[in-house]
Design an enzyme around this catalytic site. Structure first.
Site, mmCIF file in Angstrom:
data_model
loop_
_atom_site.group_PDB
_atom_site.id
_atom_site.type_symbol
_atom_site.label_atom_id
_atom_site.label_comp_id
_atom_site.label_asym_id
_atom_site.label_seq_id
_atom_site.Cartn_x
_atom_site.Cartn_y
_atom_site.Cartn_z
ATOM 1 N N ASP A 24 0.830 -1.203 0.000
ATOM 2 C CA ASP A 24 0.000 0.000 0.000
ATOM 3 C C ASP A 24 0.872 1.264 0.000
ATOM 4 O O ASP A 24 1.973 1.265 0.552
ATOM 5 C CB ASP A 24 -0.901 -0.026 1.242
ATOM 6 C CG ASP A 24 -2.081 0.921 1.108
ATOM 7 O OD1 ASP A 24 -2.294 1.478 0.013
ATOM 8 O OD2 ASP A 24 -2.796 1.107 2.113
ATOM 9 N N ASN A 72 -10.493 -2.691 -6.296
ATOM 10 C CA ASN A 72 -9.694 -1.748 -7.098
ATOM 11 C C ASN A 72 -10.263 -1.517 -8.505
ATOM 12 O O ASN A 72 -9.920 -0.542 -9.164
ATOM 13 C CB ASN A 72 -8.230 -2.207 -7.215
ATOM 14 C CG ASN A 72 -7.429 -2.037 -5.950
ATOM 15 O OD1 ASN A 72 -6.501 -2.798 -5.678
ATOM 16 N ND2 ASN A 72 -7.783 -1.044 -5.140
HETATM 17 C C1 FPP Z 1 -1.773 0.292 -3.410
HETATM 18 O O1 FPP Z 1 -1.354 1.620 -3.413
HETATM 19 C C2 FPP Z 1 -1.289 -0.368 -4.606
HETATM 20 C C3 FPP Z 1 -2.063 -0.881 -5.589
HETATM 21 C C4 FPP Z 1 -3.533 -0.842 -5.570
HETATM 22 C C5 FPP Z 1 -1.464 -1.496 -6.781
HETATM 23 C C6 FPP Z 1 -0.209 -2.250 -6.504
HETATM 24 C C7 FPP Z 1 0.377 -2.573 -7.776
HETATM 25 C C8 FPP Z 1 1.681 -2.697 -8.019
HETATM 26 C C9 FPP Z 1 2.754 -2.593 -7.014
HETATM 27 C C10 FPP Z 1 2.099 -2.908 -9.407
HETATM 28 C C11 FPP Z 1 1.731 -4.198 -10.010
HETATM 29 C C12 FPP Z 1 2.182 -5.386 -9.283
HETATM 30 C C13 FPP Z 1 2.935 -6.402 -9.784
HETATM 31 C C14 FPP Z 1 3.010 -7.681 -9.036
HETATM 32 C C15 FPP Z 1 3.681 -6.299 -11.019
HETATM 33 P P1 FPP Z 1 -2.436 2.762 -3.543
HETATM 34 O O2 FPP Z 1 -2.555 3.122 -4.971
HETATM 35 O O3 FPP Z 1 -3.700 2.339 -2.879
HETATM 36 O O4 FPP Z 1 -1.741 3.907 -2.736
HETATM 37 P P2 FPP Z 1 -2.447 5.043 -1.889
HETATM 38 O O5 FPP Z 1 -3.182 4.335 -0.765
HETATM 39 O O6 FPP Z 1 -1.282 5.828 -1.410
HETATM 40 O O7 FPP Z 1 -3.339 5.803 -2.829
#
Ligand code: FPP
Length: 256
Positions: A24, A72
């Site tokens: 996260d 998501n």
């Molecule tokens: C959470 O941060 C992250 C996600 C919803 C996406 C995670 C995806 C990756 C790391 C890339 C793809 C993965 C692989 C395995 C190649 P957020 O966007 O919710 O952050 P925030 O809470 O700060 O808005």
């Protein structure tokens, strides 16, 4: 002694078998740097590569990463498209390396919602790594634990209807065989980055006896050193599984 464990001062006998991570904070990392959110996800993928390689090197048996939740899909179309693009890029780029490093690749979640080309990339990599014997790398994609549990219940009902099993046969082992994580070692360690203290529908069944860790770091800042600090804390926790401290000490003495 594993040279990586030695280098990082980790006791190989006390490592978690299976680590699950809620990655996260990508969006906040990007916003803090006045970058578009996708830049945070891009940096997040670099951390995925670093942390995966490290876990394989020290001998972790399974690593499950929460890459995209069922919820998501509600994000803006542009961000969903960006994350899917990164996934495509990651699987294409890492296919050979994952295969050659003896990693067993698996995606958990409801993959029917993914686009056909991504499903094909995933299935090819799962197929090409099915006889590997090293770490399980499990990516939770379009995943929600409640959905996973419901899918397991449906499979069990079907088995009962087909008279393959009786309702009274259903125990924890049979139930686990119907989960997306079937065959993986028990989840020992849960990590969520970014300072949020929530589980967010991740591996709800599997978390029963996991040790929980919450890091203040945003995922793009979560490097090997930070993971090592948490694993060291894990090795110091006493896991009692319902028993008393005295019983656990006796069991540990016997095993040495
Ligand atoms: C959470 O941060 C992250 C996600 C919803 C996406 C995670 C995806 C990756 C790391 C890339 C793809 C993965 C692989 C395995 C190649 P957020 O966007 O919710 O952050 P925030 O809470 O700060 O808005």
């Amino acid at each position: 002694m594993n040279k990586y464990c030695e280098q990082w001062d980790l006791n190989p006998l006390k490592l978690p078998q299976h680590i699950g991570i809620v990655m996260d904070g990508n969006g906040r990392w990007a916003t803090k740097k006045h970058l578009p959110r996708i830049a945070g996800h891009r940096k997040g993928v670099e951390r995925v590569q670093e942390i995966t390689e490290f876990c394989g090197n020290i001998g972790i048996q399974a690593l499950t990463l929460f890459a995209f939740s069922d919820e998501n899909w509600r994000r803006p179309e542009e961000e969903v498209g960006g994350i899917m693009g990164l996934l495509r890029w990651y699987i294409r780029k890492e296919h050979a390396r994952i295969k050659e490093n003896n990693v067993q690749f698996r995606v958990i979640g409801d993959r029917r919602k993914l686009s056909v080309d991504i499903i094909e990339l995933i299935e090819n990599l799962e197929h090409d790594t099915r006889f590997n014997t090293g770490m399980h790398l499990c990516i939770a994609l379009s995943y929600g634990a409640r959905g996973e549990i419901l899918r397991a219940v449906r499979k069990l009902v079907e088995k009962v209807n087909q008279k393959e099993i009786y309702p009274n046969d259903i125990d924890e082992n049979i139930f686990e065989e119907c989960l997306d994580t079937q065959g993986l070692p028990q989840l020992d360690m849960f990590i969520r980055t970014s300072g949020e203290i929530r589980v967010s529908n991740f591996l709800l069944w599997q978390l029963a006896y996991a040790e929980l860790f919450f890091s203040e770091s945003l995922w793009p800042d979560f490097d090997t050193k930070k993971l090592v600090d948490l694993i060291q804390q894990f090795t110091l926790r006493e896991r009692r599984f319902g028993m008393t401290s005295e019983q656990i000490k006796k069991i540990n003495q016997k095993s040495f």
